[in-house]
Scaffold this active site. Structure first.
Site, PDB file in Angstrom:
ATOM      1  CE  LYS A  65      -4.778 -12.060 -12.289  1.00 18.01           C
ATOM      2  NZ  LYS A  65      -3.914 -13.055 -12.942  1.00 18.01           N
TER       3      LYS A  65
ATOM      4  N   GLY B 260      11.574 -11.523  -5.746  1.00 11.80           N
ATOM      5  CA  GLY B 260      10.307 -12.073  -5.230  1.00 11.80           C
ATOM      6  C   GLY B 260      10.543 -13.524  -4.858  1.00 11.80           C
ATOM      7  CE1 TYR B 261      14.004 -17.793  -3.710  1.00 14.35           C
ATOM      8  CE2 TYR B 261      13.321 -18.647  -1.579  1.00 14.35           C
ATOM      9  CZ  TYR B 261      14.062 -18.767  -2.740  1.00 14.35           C
ATOM     10  OH  TYR B 261      14.841 -19.879  -2.940  1.00 14.35           O
ATOM     11  N   GLY B 262       8.070 -15.685  -3.415  1.00 11.45           N
ATOM     12  CA  GLY B 262       6.812 -16.340  -3.073  1.00 11.45           C
ATOM     13  C   GLY B 262       6.716 -17.622  -3.874  1.00 11.45           C
ATOM     14  CG  ASN B 263       3.474 -20.460  -6.300  1.00 13.32           C
ATOM     15  OD1 ASN B 263       3.912 -20.466  -7.458  1.00 13.32           O
ATOM     16  ND2 ASN B 263       2.770 -21.447  -5.827  1.00 13.32           N
TER      17      ASN B 263
ATOM     18  N   GLY C   6       8.636 -17.165  -7.475  1.00 13.41           N
ATOM     19  CA  GLY C   6      10.067 -16.888  -7.331  1.00 13.41           C
ATOM     20  C   GLY C   6      10.824 -18.041  -6.701  1.00 13.41           C
TER      21      GLY C   6
HETATM   22  P1  NAD Z   1       3.326 -14.612  -3.814  1.00 17.44           P
HETATM   23  O1  NAD Z   1       2.397 -13.796  -3.013  1.00 17.44           O
HETATM   24  O2  NAD Z   1       3.467 -16.047  -3.518  1.00 17.44           O
HETATM   25  O3  NAD Z   1       4.802 -13.967  -3.752  1.00 17.44           O
HETATM   26  C1  NAD Z   1       5.081 -12.640  -4.018  1.00 17.44           C
HETATM   27  C2  NAD Z   1       6.513 -12.395  -3.562  1.00 17.44           C
HETATM   28  O4  NAD Z   1       6.933 -11.101  -3.981  1.00 17.44           O
HETATM   29  C3  NAD Z   1       6.688 -12.432  -2.042  1.00 17.44           C
HETATM   30  O5  NAD Z   1       7.894 -13.094  -1.728  1.00 17.44           O
HETATM   31  C4  NAD Z   1       6.802 -10.946  -1.660  1.00 17.44           C
HETATM   32  O6  NAD Z   1       7.564 -10.751  -0.484  1.00 17.44           O
HETATM   33  C5  NAD Z   1       7.547 -10.440  -2.878  1.00 17.44           C
HETATM   34  N1  NAD Z   1       7.430  -8.989  -3.058  1.00 17.44           N
HETATM   35  C6  NAD Z   1       6.366  -8.185  -2.866  1.00 17.44           C
HETATM   36  N2  NAD Z   1       6.701  -6.901  -3.126  1.00 17.44           N
HETATM   37  C7  NAD Z   1       7.993  -6.920  -3.501  1.00 17.44           C
HETATM   38  C8  NAD Z   1       8.910  -5.926  -3.897  1.00 17.44           C
HETATM   39  N3  NAD Z   1       8.544  -4.631  -3.959  1.00 17.44           N
HETATM   40  N4  NAD Z   1      10.168  -6.307  -4.228  1.00 17.44           N
HETATM   41  C9  NAD Z   1      10.542  -7.595  -4.162  1.00 17.44           C
HETATM   42  N5  NAD Z   1       9.726  -8.583  -3.780  1.00 17.44           N
HETATM   43  C10 NAD Z   1       8.468  -8.251  -3.465  1.00 17.44           C
HETATM   44  O7  NAD Z   1       2.907 -14.348  -5.334  1.00 17.44           O
HETATM   45  P2  NAD Z   1       3.204 -15.285  -6.597  1.00 17.44           P
HETATM   46  O8  NAD Z   1       2.040 -16.167  -6.784  1.00 17.44           O
HETATM   47  O9  NAD Z   1       4.567 -15.842  -6.506  1.00 17.44           O
HETATM   48  O10 NAD Z   1       3.137 -14.195  -7.772  1.00 17.44           O
HETATM   49  C11 NAD Z   1       4.266 -13.383  -8.126  1.00 17.44           C
HETATM   50  C12 NAD Z   1       4.014 -12.762  -9.491  1.00 17.44           C
HETATM   51  O11 NAD Z   1       3.763 -13.790 -10.434  1.00 17.44           O
HETATM   52  C13 NAD Z   1       2.818 -11.826  -9.579  1.00 17.44           C
HETATM   53  O12 NAD Z   1       3.102 -10.812 -10.520  1.00 17.44           O
HETATM   54  C14 NAD Z   1       1.709 -12.709 -10.119  1.00 17.44           C
HETATM   55  O13 NAD Z   1       0.690 -11.967 -10.760  1.00 17.44           O
HETATM   56  C15 NAD Z   1       2.513 -13.550 -11.076  1.00 17.44           C
HETATM   57  N6  NAD Z   1       1.905 -14.833 -11.434  1.00 17.44           N
HETATM   58  C16 NAD Z   1       1.617 -15.780 -10.498  1.00 17.44           C
HETATM   59  C17 NAD Z   1       1.051 -16.991 -10.882  1.00 17.44           C
HETATM   60  C18 NAD Z   1       0.818 -18.108  -9.908  1.00 17.44           C
HETATM   61  O14 NAD Z   1       0.481 -19.212 -10.354  1.00 17.44           O
HETATM   62  N7  NAD Z   1       1.014 -17.926  -8.614  1.00 17.44           N
HETATM   63  C19 NAD Z   1       0.763 -17.208 -12.236  1.00 17.44           C
HETATM   64  C20 NAD Z   1       1.076 -16.234 -13.166  1.00 17.44           C
HETATM   65  C21 NAD Z   1       1.649 -15.044 -12.750  1.00 17.44           C
END
Ligand code: NAD
Length: 419
Positions: free
Chosen positions: A110, A222-225, A227
């Site tokens: 990582k 969480g509403y990123g990728n 969520g």
């Molecule tokens: P991202 O940056 O696209 O989205 C993160 C989301 O979480 C955003 O909507 C942000 O506003 C929200 N957020 C941040 N702090 C918050 C809080 N305190 N309460 C509620 N929402 C909050 O990130 P992602 O890629 O969607 O990753 C989210 C999680 O999934 C992380 O733990 C990451 O390690 C894990 N993950 C991601 C991937 C991937 O392919 N992207 C793969 C495995 C695990």
């Protein structure tokens, strides 16, 4: 930067506690256990980057290569203002277990940079990303350590990174990094792979528990990728999404949300809040809603000893990394909450990253449907193995996933004669 948080919330201490429990049940050889408790290599440096105002700014950067007994290290790079070495070490450990639990021939690593991408221009982000590769490229490559996107890093950042890497090594090597744009050798289906894998494990859990997804409700934190795609894909399976949130708070609708419209609203306004026809809900309230499925898809340490007893969901699908602390786990288990542990639930991302790496090495590319089909097979198989272990050993799904994964890594370490 050290992780100045209470012991319960230190993610690396938690990763070690989880490993220790598995090692005890597996009666793991003491030397191998010790070997697996720490990363094999930690690279850490300061990046000196020229900002738009002409000043040089220093950014602390890390690359942790936790274990490569089963194949090259694999793991994302995070850009976050509160990044710590302990978080990166924990995430690198979880990557090791994640690649092992789904049985793909990769190890765990990582990376992270302490920076606030929300306050940086595109030019500054590009210079930080290229500086990261200049600092660590000697330790990376398709057969050594293969990074990927994670929190606040994007396909564009992967494109700058592969470009910088190829300039430094003097040849094309698309398999050096995954999560690239399609034009540079990315895989079809990578964009929503993590969410898709998570939703496949939710589907398998629902089958096991006898829950009909068409009558089920869900809340997504969480509403990123991860969520947003989880909400969209769950809705496609017939699940009613009643609440979602992001870092500025959440929204609730008893009648159910349209996740695609919520995403459009977030893209327009910067937040899910204020979506028409919804009531505001805080992030902590969202976790405690009476839904069938809770998907924590934001950050670590959301379900802790203090609030675990208030979780009413039947299924907690840990799409995020480390959302539940070890103090919360036994409480959830006792209350009959079925937890799909993070490194199984969110393994779809790394699995399609693995497909991208395979396609890059092969020079031959698959369609999105081929990718989804292969992903589904791997997720069904991995879920089935972990569930069987959980039932056989009468342990919760997290411990079961550790038993499956740690044994695989321990066997590889032993065969190589490393400990
Ligand atoms: P991202 O940056 O696209 O989205 C993160 C989301 O979480 C955003 O909507 C942000 O506003 C929200 N957020 C941040 N702090 C918050 C809080 N305190 N309460 C509620 N929402 C909050 O990130 P992602 O890629 O969607 O990753 C989210 C999680 O999934 C992380 O733990 C990451 O390690 C894990 N993950 C991601 C991937 C991937 O392919 N992207 C793969 C495995 C695990």
């Amino acid at each position: 930067m050290k992780c100045n948080v209470p012991e319960e919330l230190n993610p690396f201490k938690n990763a070690q506690r989880q490993l220790d429990e598995a090692a005890q049940i597996l009666k793991l050889d003491k030397k191998i256990h010790e070997f697996l408790r720490e990363p094999m290599r930690i690279h850490e440096t300061e990046l000196n980057v020229k900002m738009d105002d002409g000043q040089i700014q220093k950014f602390r950067a890390f690359r942790v290569q936790y274990n490569d007994a089963r194949g090259p290290c694999k793991g994302g790079i995070r850009y976050h203002p509160e990044e710590t070495i302990d978080t990166v070490k924990a995430l690198a450990a979880w990557m090791t277990w994640k690649t092992a639990v789904v049985g793909i021939p990769l190890g765990g690593g990582k990376g992270g940079v302490i920076c606030d991408p929300k306050k940086m221009s595109q030019g500054e982000l590009e210079r930080v990303s290229r500086a990261y590769i200049q600092a660590f490229y000697r330790y990376m490559g398709a057969h050594k350590d293969v990074p990927a996107p994670d929190v606040y890093t994007t396909p564009q950042i992967m494109a700058w990174m592969v470009d910088e890497f190829e300039k430094l090594v003097g040849h094309k090597e698309p398999g050096f990094i995954t999560g690239k744009p399609l034009e540079l050798g990315g895989s079809a289906g990578r964009g929503d792979a993590t969410a898709r894998g998570a939703v496949y494990t939710i589907r398998e859990t629902a089958k096991h528990l006898g829950i009909d997804l068409k009558n089920a409700t869900a809340a997504v934190q969480g509403y990123g990728n991860v969520g947003s795609f989880s909400a969209i894909l769950l809705k496609e399976m017939g699940v009613k999404i009643v609440a979602v949130s992001d870092s500025s708070g959440g929204i609730y609708s008893e009648a159910g949300l349209n996740p695609k419209k919520v995403l459009e609203h977030k893209e327009k306004t910067g937040s899910v809040r204020g979506f028409p026809g919804t009531k505001p809900v805080s992030n902590s309230e969202l976790l405690e809603l009476g839904v069938d499925i809770l998907v924590p898809a934001a950050l670590e340490n959301q379900i802790i000893g203090k609030n675990a007893a208030n979780i009413k969901a039947k299924i907690v699908a840990e799409a995020a990394n480390g959302p539940t602390t070890p103090d919360a786990d036994p409480i959830l288990y006792k209350n009959g909450v079925f937890v799909i542990p993070d490194f199984l639930c969110n393994a779809g991302g790394v699995t399609v990253s693995y497909f991208e790496w395979v396609q890059n090495l092969y020079g031959y590319y698959w369609t999105a449907d081929e990718v989804y089909e292969k992903l589904d097979k791997i997720m069904i198989h991995a879920f089935g193995e972990v569930l069987k272990m959980s039932l056989d050993k009468k342990v919760n799904m997290r411990v079961a996933a550790y038993l499956v994964a740690v044994k695989r890594v321990a066997d590889a370490v032993k065969l190589r004669g490393w400990a």
